[in-house]
Motif scaffolding. Sequence first.
Motif, PDB file in Angstrom:
ATOM      1  N   LYS A   1       3.117   1.491   2.766  1.00 21.75           N
ATOM      2  CA  LYS A   1       3.532   2.006   4.099  1.00 21.75           C
ATOM      3  C   LYS A   1       4.824   2.251   4.338  1.00 21.75           C
ATOM      4  O   LYS A   1       4.680   3.843   5.434  1.00 21.75           O
TER       5      LYS A   1
ATOM      6  N   GLN B   1      14.768  -2.007   3.543  1.00 19.24           N
ATOM      7  CA  GLN B   1      14.186  -0.111   2.854  1.00 19.24           C
ATOM      8  C   GLN B   1      13.896   1.134   3.697  1.00 19.24           C
ATOM      9  O   GLN B   1      14.835   1.963   2.808  1.00 19.24           O
TER      10      GLN B   1
ATOM     11  N   SER C   1       0.804  -1.246  -0.099  1.00 18.81           N
ATOM     12  CA  SER C   1      -0.414   0.222  -0.103  1.00 18.81           C
ATOM     13  C   SER C   1       0.726   0.972   0.017  1.00 18.81           C
ATOM     14  O   SER C   1       0.340   2.434  -0.183  1.00 18.81           O
TER      15      SER C   1
ATOM     16  N   SER D   1       0.267  11.503  -1.061  1.00 22.87           N
ATOM     17  CA  SER D   1       1.420  11.355  -1.608  1.00 22.87           C
ATOM     18  C   SER D   1       1.052  11.082  -3.025  1.00 22.87           C
ATOM     19  O   SER D   1      -0.280  10.109  -3.787  1.00 22.87           O
TER      20      SER D   1
ATOM     21  N   GLY E   1       3.705  10.070  -5.184  1.00 17.71           N
ATOM     22  CA  GLY E   1       5.631  10.479  -5.703  1.00 17.71           C
ATOM     23  C   GLY E   1       5.942   9.435  -4.970  1.00 17.71           C
ATOM     24  O   GLY E   1       5.767   9.144  -3.768  1.00 17.71           O
ATOM     25  N   GLU E   2       7.286   8.706  -5.403  1.00 17.54           N
ATOM     26  CA  GLU E   2       7.704   8.128  -4.478  1.00 17.54           C
ATOM     27  C   GLU E   2       8.481   8.817  -2.780  1.00 17.54           C
ATOM     28  O   GLU E   2       9.838   8.075  -2.143  1.00 17.54           O
TER      29      GLU E   2
END
Length: 294
Positions: A113, A146, A111, A272, A274-275
């Motif tokens: 998170k 990550q 998702s 949000s 974008g990464e």
Amino acid sequence: MFDNLSDRLQGIFSGLRGKGRLTEDDINSAMREVRMAMLEADVNFKVVKQFVARTKERCLDAEVLDSLSPTQNVIKIVTDELTELLGRTDSKLVLSSRIPNVIMLVGLQGSGKTTAAAKLAYRLKAEGHSPLLAACDVYRPAAADQLETLGNEIGVRVFRGDGKDPVAIAEGGIKDAIANLRDVVIVDTAGRLHVDEQMMEEAQAIKRAVKPDQILMVVDAMTGQDVVNVAAAFAERVDFDGVIMSKMDGDARGGGALSIREVTGKPIKFISAGEKPDSLEEFHPDRMARRILG
Ligand code: GDP
């Protein structure tokens, strides 16, 4: 996101503009088209039904139909009802006076998170806080790595503990935050591809152990109607205070994003698109409604 819905709604309104005066039939047929457009955008059926019923009732008012610019009034009503659907007022993240504040993130795997945890930390840091990230997702391969990479990128401490016991990591994160003078702990929890018992029990156990000041559910905006069932399951089992809607930059139809507030009663706090760590924005229902209606 919302491009198709936006085009459809704007098309319906330009049809009305061409008419000048509006009759009840015009409103009825426009509302039928609005209904179709929202269903095609994958908005939850019940949400569409209630939205159209409320909007239609207001538009059929004699004052609207007999006004000098009825179409403008209809657009105003639809904008207003869409704002209502999205939550009416802004729901800002308010930290309590407890130090460290604990914000727990829940949601399905994928998702967004872990990235949302880092984005939130980035945002809080920019506001003058000193957050800490606790890596409690011990199942997804590389989730802690990550988080650590993201933490390094934004200069935020990441607590990994033994990497095995999510409750112990959350508790350890709070102790670590106290020892290192951090004022907010963001707890990244494990998700799964679907709602399951173990995920819910684990989220409940972390919640019991660290008594978060708030729980935010991260929801992928690309998910359609299914988001309603997932959010309802989380609301029932762990409860949450607000939503972070991720992947708003995707080209999905947006039905999930439009349904979630009405279905869960919980406000969308952030979106949000974008990464990157700086891609978390506060959510403004009125701006979003105006954007959709063009
Ligand atoms: P988690 O399993 O819930 O922790 O999900 P992740 O944070 O690992 O995110 C899953 C994938 O979605 C990753 O590839 C992220 O980079 C990506 N992602 C997360 N948020 C966004 C967003 O707002 N926009 C886009 N385009 N991708 C996102």
